[in-house]
Every structure is written in structure tokens, then in C-alpha cells.
Enzyme design. Structure first.
Site, PDB file in Angstrom:
ATOM      1  N   LYS A  20       0.855  -1.185   0.000  1.00  0.00           N
ATOM      2  CA  LYS A  20       0.000   0.000   0.000  1.00  0.00           C
ATOM      3  C   LYS A  20       0.886   1.228   0.000  1.00  0.00           C
ATOM      4  CE  LYS A  20      -4.448   1.050   0.236  1.00  0.00           C
ATOM      5  NZ  LYS A  20      -5.608   0.250  -0.198  1.00  0.00           N
TER       6      LYS A  20
HETATM    7  P1  NAD Z   1     -12.808   8.404  -2.419  1.00  0.00           P
HETATM    8  O1  NAD Z   1     -11.773   9.425  -2.119  1.00  0.00           O
HETATM    9  O2  NAD Z   1     -13.280   8.236  -3.810  1.00  0.00           O
HETATM   10  O3  NAD Z   1     -14.113   8.648  -1.524  1.00  0.00           O
HETATM   11  C1  NAD Z   1     -14.097   8.829  -0.147  1.00  0.00           C
HETATM   12  C2  NAD Z   1     -15.371   9.596   0.194  1.00  0.00           C
HETATM   13  O4  NAD Z   1     -15.521   9.644   1.610  1.00  0.00           O
HETATM   14  C3  NAD Z   1     -15.330  11.043  -0.316  1.00  0.00           C
HETATM   15  O5  NAD Z   1     -16.572  11.344  -0.920  1.00  0.00           O
HETATM   16  C4  NAD Z   1     -15.085  11.844   0.962  1.00  0.00           C
HETATM   17  O6  NAD Z   1     -15.631  13.154   0.895  1.00  0.00           O
HETATM   18  C5  NAD Z   1     -15.783  10.983   2.001  1.00  0.00           C
HETATM   19  N1  NAD Z   1     -15.258  11.177   3.351  1.00  0.00           N
HETATM   20  C6  NAD Z   1     -13.977  11.350   3.734  1.00  0.00           C
HETATM   21  N2  NAD Z   1     -13.897  11.479   5.059  1.00  0.00           N
HETATM   22  C7  NAD Z   1     -15.154  11.370   5.526  1.00  0.00           C
HETATM   23  C8  NAD Z   1     -15.733  11.405   6.819  1.00  0.00           C
HETATM   24  N3  NAD Z   1     -14.978  11.588   7.881  1.00  0.00           N
HETATM   25  N4  NAD Z   1     -17.065  11.235   6.927  1.00  0.00           N
HETATM   26  C9  NAD Z   1     -17.835  11.052   5.831  1.00  0.00           C
HETATM   27  N5  NAD Z   1     -17.350  11.016   4.596  1.00  0.00           N
HETATM   28  C10 NAD Z   1     -16.026  11.168   4.438  1.00  0.00           C
HETATM   29  O7  NAD Z   1     -12.229   7.030  -1.831  1.00  0.00           O
HETATM   30  P2  NAD Z   1     -12.636   5.549  -2.205  1.00  0.00           P
HETATM   31  O8  NAD Z   1     -11.699   5.094  -3.247  1.00  0.00           O
HETATM   32  O9  NAD Z   1     -14.102   5.459  -2.410  1.00  0.00           O
HETATM   33  O10 NAD Z   1     -12.207   4.790  -0.861  1.00  0.00           O
HETATM   34  C11 NAD Z   1     -13.049   4.750   0.276  1.00  0.00           C
HETATM   35  C12 NAD Z   1     -12.628   3.573   1.162  1.00  0.00           C
HETATM   36  O11 NAD Z   1     -12.684   2.374   0.386  1.00  0.00           O
HETATM   37  C13 NAD Z   1     -11.199   3.645   1.704  1.00  0.00           C
HETATM   38  O12 NAD Z   1     -11.167   3.046   2.973  1.00  0.00           O
HETATM   39  C14 NAD Z   1     -10.418   2.796   0.723  1.00  0.00           C
HETATM   40  O13 NAD Z   1      -9.232   2.264   1.291  1.00  0.00           O
HETATM   41  C15 NAD Z   1     -11.433   1.714   0.427  1.00  0.00           C
HETATM   42  N6  NAD Z   1     -11.198   0.991  -0.833  1.00  0.00           N
HETATM   43  C16 NAD Z   1     -11.184   1.629  -2.043  1.00  0.00           C
HETATM   44  C17 NAD Z   1     -10.992   0.899  -3.209  1.00  0.00           C
HETATM   45  C18 NAD Z   1     -11.035   1.530  -4.588  1.00  0.00           C
HETATM   46  O14 NAD Z   1     -11.033   0.773  -5.575  1.00  0.00           O
HETATM   47  N7  NAD Z   1     -11.106   2.841  -4.749  1.00  0.00           N
HETATM   48  C19 NAD Z   1     -10.785  -0.485  -3.137  1.00  0.00           C
HETATM   49  C20 NAD Z   1     -10.813  -1.116  -1.895  1.00  0.00           C
HETATM   50  C21 NAD Z   1     -11.032  -0.356  -0.757  1.00  0.00           C
END
Ligand code: NAD
Length: 476
Positions: free
Chosen positions: A107
């Protein structure tokens, strides 16, 4: 009375790992070898922007190299630190093993608020960060393959791929150095929405097992279930969109950084997403009720809670007030180890992160294979498949002529059956199969072992056994 200390994210992952490993019989020392993070590289680099040099701190952590390349996203957020990337890298090892993606865990992260920088500035910062990682083989098609995570997306992945290409000019497999790229930059259909789609497939599979649904104190199908989603980013948006548009779920609350929207009759996910894009937050959205203290909505009554923003949001402070009987961890580490204990005792069923959000890495795996094979899935077989189907349809139509009018094929059947699978259909089929198989592996352990009472422990048992088997195969 002193408040119980919340473990750090990495400690939380280790505690959960330890709980599972205590139920296994591993050769002496192997447990520690699997648990520890192999290496974490920290880099500080300067970029000249807005008339001065700005110094940024980034990390790339390699948790386990029992299979190579290692794989894991790159996160852009102000909270990025060594503990967090190491926790996330460990989860990647377990996740890849669970869904049988042939990678070790890694990561990366950059301490930056991407919203503070213009696109051209972000490009310079990303290229410089990529340069630092590439020159140490921490981005490489055969050794370390990043992907998007919080704060990054296909745009950043395209810059990284291009940076690698500039530095490895003779590497014919350069495109496989990173996944989650745009479709015209070596990406694959269905990757952007893959993690959210995986959450949907995971829930569909859960609801195929009435016994499991009953364990969460519920009955029936997904249709009509109330869902609370935290984080309407890549993962949360797609999960909420598909569940509401295709499975009849009602999204009764959406929690974002600036507050939450609540509407018991169900929010229009697309409209909320467009509102956030235009206004930067959910405040002011015309439908539903807005509350400024968004995290309170995690405690709303609903059937399914989807934390899809960040780690540690369900913790010792609020765990006993969480009402949802089913939590699906779309984010990584949203439930701390302490909260996990409380929720387990309450009977809450938690579909764990290492499984729930594995759709992203699964489709990343397909993208990597596509890049290495230099051919789009379906390109060779599609028309041949269509021709064979045409043969059957022609034959049925010939029989029709003999059997009379009552024996007509429906036009819909013909249209569907005659269509060979393209890349998107194949990606969805592979993702669905992965999510179903991994769930079944977990539930078998959950239901068949007396000493396993939750899906998370079951997930760890399945995945640690696979990592241990890889080590054994290497003669360790
Ligand atoms: P992203 O940046 O696209 O979205 C995150 C969202 O959460 C944003 O809309 C942001 O405004 C919101 N946010 C941030 N802090 C917040 C809070 N305190 N309260 C409420 N909303 C909040 O990120 P993502 O890619 O969707 O990732 C989100 C989670 O999913 C992370 O934990 C990431 O590790 C996990 N994840 C993502 C992927 C991927 O393919 N993108 C894959 C596996 C896991």
C-alpha cells in the site's frame, strides 16, 4: 475512570489477525512471519510550485512478498502515516489471498489534500512521487503494482503509467505497472465501479443464504432494505447507486464530510452525487433532512450500514449505539478491534473489509492480466460464440416451422442469446464468481467450526491458511 485506549489501525489489524491465528496450528515462527510488514519506504521530496519549493511525504509499504508482484492502492490524504499504510498493506495481503488474486500485499500513501491543488500541480506532484517509487522498483509490473485508493483515481494512475513508460522505455509490459487506468490508457471496462459492484455482489450472495440473513436477525431479500452509506466517493457512490437502482434498496442516509442527509423514503443517489460535485458537500440538498454532525447518522435505524469512507469510524465511543444488524465494510478498517468485540457480542453481523471491498483488486487483477497479454478479453472468442449460438437459434427456428405458431422463441431471448460476451460482461462474470466463491469459503468456516462465531475470523482463517500454504510451497 480512564477511557479504554483505542488501538492504532495497524494494532487493530494485528489484534484481529491474532484472534484468528490462535485458532490455527501453524509451524513455529510462521505466524510472526506472516503478520509483520516486510518493509516500509518513506520518501520526502520537493516540488517547485507557486513560486516556492513544497516538501511532500510519501510511503510505500510492502507487507508480504509470498507472491509477486505485490499489490495495493495509493492514497492521497492528510492523515496518511506509516501506521496506516502498514495496516492497509497487511489487509491487502489477506484480501488477495482470500479472493485468490495472485499478489502479495502492499500500500502507498502521500500526505496531501488533493483538493488544495490544481490539476497541473497534482500532475507534477504525482509524477515526482511516482519517479521516487519507480527508481526503487516500488512501482514495477513484476514487483509492485499500485491502484487507486482514497483521493486518487484513473487520472493519477494514467500519470503514473506514463511516468513509468518514460523511465522504462524498453519495457513492453509497462502498462501493467499500475491498475485502475482509464479505458483509453490501458484500463479495463468495469474497473472504476468494481469495488462498489463487489459490495453489491457480496450483499447479493449474503442474501442468497437465509441462514446467514437470520443470523443478522433479518429475513427476506435485499429488496426494500434500508441502507445507510458513509462516504459518497468511488466505492460508496457505486455501491449505493447499484443497490438502489438494481436491488430495490432504500438509501435512507448518506454521510459525507460536511454532514449527513436523511430521508426515510430513500435518497436519489445520482442527484446527491451531482449536488456534491457542484457544491462540495451535501449541505443545502433540496430533499431529505440535513444534519451537521454526520457521524450521528451511523447510529440510525436501518438494516444495512455501509461505511465507505475511512478507517476507525465505528469505534469504542459509538459501537454500542450502532443499530444496523448488518455492517458491510466497504472501506478498509472502518470498525476498530474494540468496536468489533462490542458488535460481535451484540450479535451484529459484519461482512469484513478484506472480503467486502475486494472487488477492486479482483478487477485490477483482470486489468493486469489484460495488460500482460496485450489483448482485450473477449476479442478472440466473441464472434465464434455468437456463431455457435446462431446455429442453435437457426435450428430452433427450423423446428418452429414444423411445430407451428405456438412454438415461437421470444425476441428478447434471441437478442440476449445471440450476443457474445464482451469485456464488460466477462469482467462482471469474473467478479461475481470471485465474490461468490470467497463468500462461500468464509461461510463454510463460519458455520462449520464451533470456535468461529464471526465472518471476520472466518475470513482471516481462510486467507492465512492460503498464505501459509504459499510459504510451505516455497519450503519455508
Ligand atoms: P474516495 O476518495 O473516492 O471517496 C471517499 C469519500 O468519503 C469522499 O466522498 C469523501 O468526501 C468521504 N469522506 C472522507 N472522510 C469522511 C468522513 N470523515 N465522513 C464522511 N465522509 C467522508 O475514496 P474511495 O476510493 O471510495 O475509498 C473509500 C474507502 O474504500 C477507503 O477506505 C479505501 O481504502 C477503500 N477501498 C477503495 C478501493 C477503490 O477501488 N477505490 C478499493 C478497496 C477499498
Amino acid at each position: 475512570m480512564t477511557a479504554k485506549r483505542e488501538p492504532t489501525f495497524r494494532e487493530s489489524v494485528d489484534l484481529m489477525f491474532n484472534r484468528a491465528v490462535a485458532l490455527m496450528e501453524l509451524p513455529p515462527g510462521l505466524e510472526e512471519k506472516i503478520r509483520v510488514c516486510n518493509a516500509t519506504y518513506t520518501v520526502r521530496f520537493g516540488v517547485r510550485l507557486r513560486g516556492q519549493i513544497h516538501t511532500f511525504t510519501g510511503y510505500r509499504s510492502v507487507h508480504s512478498e509470498h507472491m509477486e508482484p505485490v499489490k495495493g492502492g495509493i492514497r492521497y490524504a492528510m492523515g496518511v502515516n506509516q501506521d496506516e499504510v502498514e495496516a492497509l498493506a497487511a489487509l491487502m495481503t489477506y484480501k488477495c489471498a482470500l479472493v485468490e488474486a495472485p499478489f502479495g500485499g502492499s500500500k502507498g500513501g502521500l500526505r496531501i489534500d488533493p483538493r488544495e491543488w490544481e490539476e497541473h500541480e497534482l500532475e507534477m506532484i504525482t509524477r515526482r512521487f511516482a519517479y521516487e517509487l519507480i527508481k526503487r522498483d516500488l512501482i514495477h509490473p513484476a514487483q509492485n503494482v499500485p491502484a487507486p485508493d482514497m483521493g486518487t483515481g484513473e487520472r493519477e494512475m494514467a500519470w503514473i503509467a506514463d511516468q513509468y513508460k518514460r523511465m522504462a522505455t524498453t519495457d513492453i509490459n509497462y502498462r501493467a505497472c499500475v491498475t485502475g487506468k482509464p479505458i483509453h490508457g490501458g484500463g479495463i471496462q468495469g474497473r472504476t465501479e468494481a469495488t462498489g459492484r463487489g459490495v453489491q455482489y457480496a450483499l447479493r450472495e449474503f442474501f442468497r443464504h437465509p441462514e446467514d440473513v437470520a443470523a443478522a436477525g433479518m429475513s427476506g431479500k435485499l429488496d426494500g432494505k434500508r441502507v445507510v452509506v458513509q462516504g459518497l466517493g468511488n466505492v460508496g457512490y457505486h455501491a449505493a447507486k447499484f443497490l438502489s437502482e438494481e436491488d430495490g434498496c432504500k438509501i435512507t442516509a448518506i454521510i459525507e464530510r460536511d454532514g449527513a442527509l436523511i430521508d426515510e423514503s430513500g435518497l436519489d443517489v445520482e442527484a446527491v452525487r451531482n449536488w456534491i460535485a457542484r457544491h462540495g458537500g451535501v449541505d443545502g440538498f433540496p430533499d431529505g433532512t440535513y444534519i451537521a454532525d454526520g457521524s450521528k447518522a451511523l447510529e440510525n435505524a436501518c438494516e444495512i450500514l455501509i461505511p465507505a469512507a475511512m478507517e476507525g469510524v465505528i469505534n469504542l465511543e459509538n459501537a454500542d449505539r450502532i443499530k444496523a444488524p448488518l455492517i458491510i465494510e466497504a472501506a478498509n478498517g472502518p470498525v476498530t478491534a474494540g468496536a468489533d468485540d462490542i458488535l460481535r457480542q451484540k450479535g451484529t453481523v459484519i461482512i469484513p473489509d478484506m472480503y467486502a471491498n475486494a472487488g477492486g483488486v479482483t478487477v485490477s487483477y483482470f486489468e493486469w492480466v489484460k495488460n500482460l497479454s496485450h489483448i482485450r478479453f473477449g476479442r478472440i472468442g466473441r464472434r465464434q460464440e455468437e456463431a455457435r449460438h446462431q446455429l442453435i437459434v437457426d435450428e430452433l427456428e427450423r423446428l418452429d416451422a414444423h411445430l407451428g405458431e405456438n412454438w415461437q422463441m421470444s425476441p428478447h431471448f434471441k437478442q440476449q442469446y445471440l450476443r457474445g460476451a464482451g469485456e464488460l460482461e466477462l469482467v462482471r462474470s469474473g467478479l461475481d464468481d470471485t465474490m461468490r466463491s470467497a463468500y462461500q469459503a468464509m461461510r463454510e468456516v463460519w458455520h462449520n467450526r464451533q470456535d468461529v462465531t464471526d465472518l471476520r475470523t472466518a475470513a482471516y482463517l481462510v486467507s492465512i491458511a492460503k498464505v501459509a500454504a504459499s510459504y510451505r510451497a516455497m519450503g519455508l
